[in-house]
Design an enzyme around this catalytic site. Structure first.
Site, PDB file in Angstrom:
ATOM      1  N   GLU A 111       0.848  -1.195   0.000  1.00 38.91           N
ATOM      2  CA  GLU A 111       0.000   0.000   0.000  1.00 38.91           C
ATOM      3  C   GLU A 111       0.880   1.240   0.000  1.00 38.91           C
ATOM      4  O   GLU A 111       1.912   1.276   0.667  1.00 38.91           O
ATOM      5  CB  GLU A 111      -0.901  -0.003   1.243  1.00 38.91           C
ATOM      6  CG  GLU A 111      -1.859   1.159   1.333  1.00 38.91           C
ATOM      7  CD  GLU A 111      -2.782   1.070   2.547  1.00 38.91           C
ATOM      8  OE1 GLU A 111      -3.439   2.078   2.869  1.00 38.91           O
ATOM      9  OE2 GLU A 111      -2.829  -0.010   3.186  1.00 38.91           O
ATOM     10  N   ASP A 113       0.229   5.193   0.793  1.00 45.07           N
ATOM     11  CA  ASP A 113      -0.855   5.846   1.522  1.00 45.07           C
ATOM     12  C   ASP A 113      -0.606   7.343   1.694  1.00 45.07           C
ATOM     13  O   ASP A 113       0.443   7.755   2.195  1.00 45.07           O
ATOM     14  CB  ASP A 113      -0.965   5.186   2.900  1.00 45.07           C
ATOM     15  CG  ASP A 113      -2.306   5.415   3.556  1.00 45.07           C
ATOM     16  OD1 ASP A 113      -3.247   5.833   2.867  1.00 45.07           O
ATOM     17  OD2 ASP A 113      -2.412   5.184   4.773  1.00 45.07           O
ATOM     18  N   GLU A 115      -2.817  10.405   3.532  1.00 43.52           N
ATOM     19  CA  GLU A 115      -3.999  10.743   4.325  1.00 43.52           C
ATOM     20  C   GLU A 115      -3.887  12.194   4.764  1.00 43.52           C
ATOM     21  O   GLU A 115      -2.894  12.593   5.362  1.00 43.52           O
ATOM     22  CB  GLU A 115      -4.122   9.825   5.549  1.00 43.52           C
ATOM     23  CG  GLU A 115      -4.337   8.368   5.183  1.00 43.52           C
ATOM     24  CD  GLU A 115      -4.607   7.496   6.392  1.00 43.52           C
ATOM     25  OE1 GLU A 115      -5.300   6.486   6.241  1.00 43.52           O
ATOM     26  OE2 GLU A 115      -4.106   7.831   7.488  1.00 43.52           O
ATOM     27  N   HIS A 128      -0.261  12.890   6.029  1.00 45.30           N
ATOM     28  CA  HIS A 128       0.316  11.668   6.598  1.00 45.30           C
ATOM     29  C   HIS A 128       0.598  10.715   5.437  1.00 45.30           C
ATOM     30  O   HIS A 128      -0.287  10.405   4.648  1.00 45.30           O
ATOM     31  CB  HIS A 128      -0.694  11.065   7.577  1.00 45.30           C
ATOM     32  CG  HIS A 128      -0.429   9.659   7.993  1.00 45.30           C
ATOM     33  ND1 HIS A 128       0.021   9.328   9.246  1.00 45.30           N
ATOM     34  CD2 HIS A 128      -0.588   8.480   7.339  1.00 45.30           C
ATOM     35  CE1 HIS A 128       0.135   8.011   9.341  1.00 45.30           C
ATOM     36  NE2 HIS A 128      -0.224   7.470   8.192  1.00 45.30           N
ATOM     37  N   THR A 129       1.860  10.273   5.309  1.00 44.95           N
ATOM     38  CA  THR A 129       2.213   9.306   4.267  1.00 44.95           C
ATOM     39  C   THR A 129       2.770   8.052   4.915  1.00 44.95           C
ATOM     40  O   THR A 129       3.428   8.111   5.954  1.00 44.95           O
ATOM     41  CB  THR A 129       3.242   9.880   3.278  1.00 44.95           C
ATOM     42  OG1 THR A 129       4.514  10.039   3.934  1.00 44.95           O
ATOM     43  CG2 THR A 129       2.787  11.223   2.731  1.00 44.95           C
ATOM     44  N   ASN A 130       2.498   6.911   4.274  1.00 47.73           N
ATOM     45  CA  ASN A 130       2.981   5.636   4.796  1.00 47.73           C
ATOM     46  C   ASN A 130       3.109   4.667   3.627  1.00 47.73           C
ATOM     47  O   ASN A 130       2.409   4.800   2.618  1.00 47.73           O
ATOM     48  CB  ASN A 130       2.015   5.076   5.847  1.00 47.73           C
ATOM     49  CG  ASN A 130       2.638   4.019   6.732  1.00 47.73           C
ATOM     50  OD1 ASN A 130       3.801   3.651   6.563  1.00 47.73           O
ATOM     51  ND2 ASN A 130       1.872   3.504   7.682  1.00 47.73           N
ATOM     52  N   ASP A 204     -10.938   9.675  16.552  1.00 53.44           N
ATOM     53  CA  ASP A 204     -10.276   9.042  17.687  1.00 53.44           C
ATOM     54  C   ASP A 204      -8.755   9.210  17.625  1.00 53.44           C
ATOM     55  O   ASP A 204      -8.064   8.952  18.610  1.00 53.44           O
ATOM     56  CB  ASP A 204     -10.637   7.551  17.761  1.00 53.44           C
ATOM     57  CG  ASP A 204     -10.303   6.804  16.483  1.00 53.44           C
ATOM     58  OD1 ASP A 204     -10.325   7.421  15.395  1.00 53.44           O
ATOM     59  OD2 ASP A 204     -10.035   5.594  16.563  1.00 53.44           O
ATOM     60  N   TRP A 205      -8.221   9.679  16.448  1.00 49.07           N
ATOM     61  CA  TRP A 205      -6.764   9.845  16.348  1.00 49.07           C
ATOM     62  C   TRP A 205      -6.316  10.953  15.392  1.00 49.07           C
ATOM     63  O   TRP A 205      -5.174  11.437  15.494  1.00 49.07           O
ATOM     64  CB  TRP A 205      -6.109   8.537  15.869  1.00 49.07           C
ATOM     65  CG  TRP A 205      -6.500   8.123  14.479  1.00 49.07           C
ATOM     66  CD1 TRP A 205      -7.569   7.363  14.126  1.00 49.07           C
ATOM     67  CD2 TRP A 205      -5.834   8.465  13.252  1.00 49.07           C
ATOM     68  NE1 TRP A 205      -7.617   7.199  12.765  1.00 49.07           N
ATOM     69  CE2 TRP A 205      -6.558   7.851  12.201  1.00 49.07           C
ATOM     70  CE3 TRP A 205      -4.695   9.194  12.942  1.00 49.07           C
ATOM     71  CZ2 TRP A 205      -6.185   7.989  10.862  1.00 49.07           C
ATOM     72  CZ3 TRP A 205      -4.319   9.324  11.609  1.00 49.07           C
ATOM     73  CH2 TRP A 205      -5.055   8.718  10.590  1.00 49.07           C
ATOM     74  N   GLY A 209      -3.968  13.968  17.886  1.00 49.86           N
ATOM     75  CA  GLY A 209      -3.984  12.689  18.585  1.00 49.86           C
ATOM     76  C   GLY A 209      -5.337  12.276  19.104  1.00 49.86           C
ATOM     77  O   GLY A 209      -5.429  11.431  20.003  1.00 49.86           O
ATOM     78  N   ARG A 279      11.957   5.572  18.839  1.00 51.60           N
ATOM     79  CA  ARG A 279      12.062   4.223  18.277  1.00 51.60           C
ATOM     80  C   ARG A 279      13.300   3.532  18.835  1.00 51.60           C
ATOM     81  O   ARG A 279      14.377   4.125  18.931  1.00 51.60           O
ATOM     82  CB  ARG A 279      12.159   4.264  16.753  1.00 51.60           C
ATOM     83  CG  ARG A 279      10.884   4.671  16.073  1.00 51.60           C
ATOM     84  CD  ARG A 279      11.001   4.462  14.557  1.00 51.60           C
ATOM     85  NE  ARG A 279      10.826   3.063  14.207  1.00 51.60           N
ATOM     86  CZ  ARG A 279      10.052   2.630  13.227  1.00 51.60           C
ATOM     87  NH1 ARG A 279       9.352   3.489  12.502  1.00 51.60           N
ATOM     88  NH2 ARG A 279       9.955   1.352  12.960  1.00 51.60           N
TER      89      ARG A 279
END
Length: 289
Positions: A111, A113, A115, A128-130, A204-205, A209, A279
């Protein structure tokens, strides 16, 4: 007793009456290339304005949103489409554009993505990219756009070839995901994918957040899509198709404005998964790019 029509449906009917009154001509080709996959009662094609381009409006109200996908699936292509996002108080809403495969289990899916996370009036959207490969994502990068994406249409692009995936905004590259398969980093290379888009509630997010919720008194919300262009991947002369391009070929290195890419990332990127201090482990590609 029958339920009242949703706010989306009432808006659709008003617009259709307006279009009939304006004696609109036959619709152009957008509806030949895409179809609404869900929320058919919360979406409609229309033509308005001087440029006479057919537009798809996706609607969101307190009942549900809607989404579309291209009729064809592709293995390597460039996708360009113009989008005007939800205006004013868009907090809690998410407008999307993404590549998604056909008939692939979720745990194995690829995918790409995009958003667009809504915000309260006067505050900027977050892009937002993923990128998911073989069901694994967590490759998030966030950007702040350098214009108001709800004031007018802007072009968002995904250029996918065997060497890299490039995400562009108004022709400016903002993100590149390179093919490091030879170094053990998986890359989308075998799943045909459709271009999809949607408008849905994610309060919700999505905004701060999840602290800021969707204001349903401002509904219905609309996101508009038009002017889809899909260009199949073209290999170098003498090569049968893009997947056969030799590893040493520089054919797909052409056309990437690396200076514009670096400037966009320096100026507009606000989060990078490869630089997240929280991370404990970083994906292998973070050390290769």
């Amino acid at each position: 007793m029958a339920s009242l029509p949703s706010s989306c449906w009432r808006s659709v009917m008003l617009l259709l009456i307006l279009l009939v009154a304006m004696d609109q001509m036959a619709m152009a080709s957008l509806s030949d290339d895409i179809e609404v996959g869900w929320g058919q009662d919360h979406s409609f094609f229309y033509k308005a304005g001087t440029d006479d381009k057919q537009t798809l409006a996706l609607c969101l109200d307190e009942t549900h949103g809607s989404g579309f996908h291209t009729k064809e699936a592709y293995l390597y292509a460039r996708f360009d489409i113009d989008i005007r996002l939800v205006s004013k108080n868009s907090a809690g809403t998410v407008t999307t554009l993404y590549l998604f495969p056909v008939d692939v289990p979720w745990e194995n899916h690829d995918e790409v993505d995009l958003e667009f996370l809504g915000n309260v009036t006067g505050e900027p959207y977050t892009l937002h990219t993923n990128i998911f490969v073989n069901g694994v994502g967590h490759r998030v990068q966030h950007f702040r756009l350098w214009f108001d994406p709800a004031a007018d249409f802007h072009t968002y692009s995904i250029d996918w070839n065997p060497k890299r995936i490039t995400i562009l905004v108004d022709g400016v590259p903002i993100r590149v995901f390179k093919n490091h398969d030879k170094d053990g980093v998986p890359f989308p290379s075998w799943q045909k994918m459709k271009l999809e888009g949607s408008l849905w509630n994610a309060d919700d997010w999505a905004t701060q957040g999840g602290l800021v919720k969707t204001d349903w008194s401002a509904a219905p919300f609309f996101a508009n899509y038009r002017n889809l262009r899909v260009s199949s991947c073209q290999p170098s002369p003498g090569v049968a198709w893009c997947g056969d391009e030799p590893p040493e070929s520089t054919w797909f290195e052409q056309g990437l404005d690396t200076a514009a890419l670096q400037n966009a990332r320096d100026t507009h990127m606000i989060y990078d998964y490869c630089k997240d201090a929280n991370r404990k482990e970083f994906p292998k590609e973070c050390a290769l790019d």
